[in-house]
Enzyme design. Structure first.
Site, PDB file in Angstrom:
ATOM      1  N   GLN A 254      46.199  47.841  38.381  1.00  0.00           N
ATOM      2  CA  GLN A 254      45.796  48.346  37.072  1.00  0.00           C
ATOM      3  C   GLN A 254      45.499  49.845  37.137  1.00  0.00           C
ATOM      4  OE1 GLN A 254      42.427  45.829  36.354  1.00  0.00           O
ATOM      5  NE2 GLN A 254      41.553  46.300  38.318  1.00  0.00           N
ATOM      6  N   ASP A 385      33.981  36.167  34.550  1.00  0.00           N
ATOM      7  CA  ASP A 385      33.967  37.470  33.870  1.00  0.00           C
ATOM      8  C   ASP A 385      35.345  38.089  34.046  1.00  0.00           C
ATOM      9  OD1 ASP A 385      33.156  39.722  32.544  1.00  0.00           O
ATOM     10  OD2 ASP A 385      32.015  40.555  34.218  1.00  0.00           O
TER      11      ASP A 385
END
Length: 537
Positions: A254, A385
């Protein structure tokens, strides 16, 4: 367009030299094969980083690139003379266009909403140029070997170059250079191929002085672009974000960007906001406190916690506030995120140094793979999460299969909690997660343990100013009780009375019927993107 003249083939010329020239051309094929695939991978990665949904982006990029290659190959039949000069000029063109494609895409994203035409247009141009290379090489090598040998040698070397590129890109090129500088460096290899060709065939090359001059110009452009790429990317990213960019890195997974305005630190992954320091405690308390309370009530013993995602350490910080938490296994695919929030003083201050706590063990692995390979371990609490399900690669982390894996890793009275996007902005997506967890719970085998209790699915939501109305889902034997709730001084936001209100949904965000999110049918991606697109137009 006129038909090609077959008689012109007699004047097009082959290689002016023997074996050394042939070896140079085959080496060039290896390099251009690697460069061509690199450009394709860079275009797909940039599009995925900026627009999300990697499956769609890579599908479009690959499709347009291959179609353009076919068109470029078709065009070469009208190149009737000076094949070597044409091949070398194509190297210059693909080097410059492909080399600056990464910066051009970032510039388009910073200054216009219509980025897809830019991405696909660049893919089309680069793909057409790359497609012209192999047919010209085969015609250049017509002297000294029969056609079947030429084709076999050229294609095999080209495919080997592609293999080298596909191996080097994720493990070497991207981590060391990032996307924009990687594209510029690959462009320099195309210029080097042109330079070697000019040097070796100097006497036999028409227009050699002009070609040499253009090679120098293109090389200088790429070297200058490479030197300025870091500053240029930072400048462009400053245009994308409202606040000052204080850190920007590209990892194999990313694009990490951290911004600051006064005391507000914000983390963006692939352009998507992950938290704002001004209000992240609201999100993380809502994610952690109900689960810890429910698990403490059920087990009445020290808690072993599995945290999937959360490499920023903020959820870990909230977990460690509770004395009953004995051990935390943190699983995050991107080691670099954890390292930044563990070692950078500014970021470490946000999580209170939680990632260096001896009760925390970090595992750098895909969450799905980690759960699948987990054998004996069982957890009292699993907290998810994880990134929003905007693409197939993240949607799998909200699939019935994934939730089933997680539920089977709980102790008999264990609790699972996940974030689940917004019940207001992406209403169908949120309730799809709820229904998928209900389906996974329904498929659990009957437990023979007297301690085991059936799961209740508990949807709730919280107001987080940076995100809006945000939803969570808990699977627990019993709801958290007031007598087990942490005292008010332990939380900044989520008291028990606030949690009770969080269980109530307004009419515009109440439950709707949805399909179940499956690995082979990721309906959640469609729900999520359709919901958010209504608000992002």
């Amino acid at each position: 367009m006129s038909e090609p003249d077959p008689s012109a083939d007699a004047t097009e010329g082959g290689l002016p030299h023997g074996a050394p020239a042939r070896l140079l051309i085959l080496f060039s094929v290896f390099v251009i094969g690697a460069c061509g695939l690199m450009y394709e991978l860079i275009a797909g990665a940039v599009a995925s980083y900026l627009l999300g949904d990697s499956v769609t982006m890579y599908s479009l990029v690959i499709g347009v690139f291959l179609a353009a290659m076919g068109f470029g190959s078709f065009l070469t039949q009208w190149i009737r003379s000076d094949l070597l000069g044409a091949f070398l000029r194509i190297q210059l063109a693909v080097g410059v266009v492909g080399g600056f494609s990464g910066l051009a895409t970032f510039a388009a994203f910073a200054h216009t909403d219509e980025i897809m035409p830019v991405v696909l247009g660049l893919c089309g141009v680069v793909g057409a140029l790359v497609g012209m290379e192999i047919p010209l090489v085969i015609r250049l090598m017509k002297e000294g070997a029969v056609l079947r040998v030429n084709v076999a040698q050229v294609l095999s070397v080209d495919y080997l170059g592609a293999l080298a590129a596909s191996t080097a890109f994720p493990f070497l090129v991207l981590p060391l250079l990032g996307l924009t500088r990687a594209a510029l460096l690959i462009g320099m290899f195309n210029i080097l191929i042109a330079s070697f060709g000019i040097a070796m065939f100097w006497r036999d090359l028409p227009g050699r002085r002009a070609l040499c001059g253009w090679t120098l110009v293109c090389g200088m452009l790429l070297i200058g672009g490479f030197a300025a790429a870091g500053r240029a990317t930072t400048w462009l990213e400053d245009r994308l974000y409202q606040d000052e960019v204080i850190l920007a890195e590209t990892t194999p997974y990313q694009r990490i960007v951290i911004t600051r305005w006064q005391d507000d630190i914000r983390l963006f992954l692939n352009g998507h906001l992950q938290f704002s320091a001004a209000d992240e405690y609201r999100y993380h308390e809502a994610l952690v406190v109900p689960g810890v309370t429910a698990a403490s009530r059920a087990t009445r013993a020290p808690l072993r916690v599995l945290l999937l995602g959360g490499g920023d350490g903020l959820a870990v910080r909230e977990l460690l506030r509770h004395a009953e938490v004995e051990q935390i296994d943190l699983v995050d695919i991107d080691r670099r995120v954890v390292e930044l929030f563990r070692d950078n003083p500014l970021l470490r201050e946000l999580n209170g140094g939680s990632l260096t706590d001896p009760r925390v063990a970090c595992h750098y692995e895909d969450a799905f793979v980690f759960l699948r390979n987990l054998r004996a371990a069982r957890y009292d609490l699993i907290v998810m999460d994880l990134p929003d399900p905007s693409g197939v690669e993240t949607s799998k982390l909200y699939s019935r299969t994934f939730f089933g894996l997680a539920l089977r890793k709980l102790t008999p009275r264990g609790v699972l909690v996940t974030q689940a996007s917004s019940p207001f902005y992406a209403r169908e997506a949120y309730w799809c997660v709820v229904r998928t967890i209900e389906s996974a719970v329904g498929e659990l085998p009957p437990s023979k343990s007297a301690e085991s209790k059936p799961f209740s699915i508990i949807p709730y939501h919280s107001q987080v100013p940076s995100f809006g109305d945000w939803g969570f889902v808990m699977a627990a034997a019993k709801r958290p009780a007031a007598e087990h709730w942490p005292p008010p001084e332990k939380t900044r936001y989520l008291t028990y009375s606030v949690f009770e209100r969080a269980l109530v949904f307004a009419p515009d965000s109440r439950k709707v019927e949805t399909e179940i999110n499956e690995l082979d049918d990721p309906v959640l991606v469609r729900y999520h993107n359709a919901g958010w697109s209504r608000w992002n137009q």
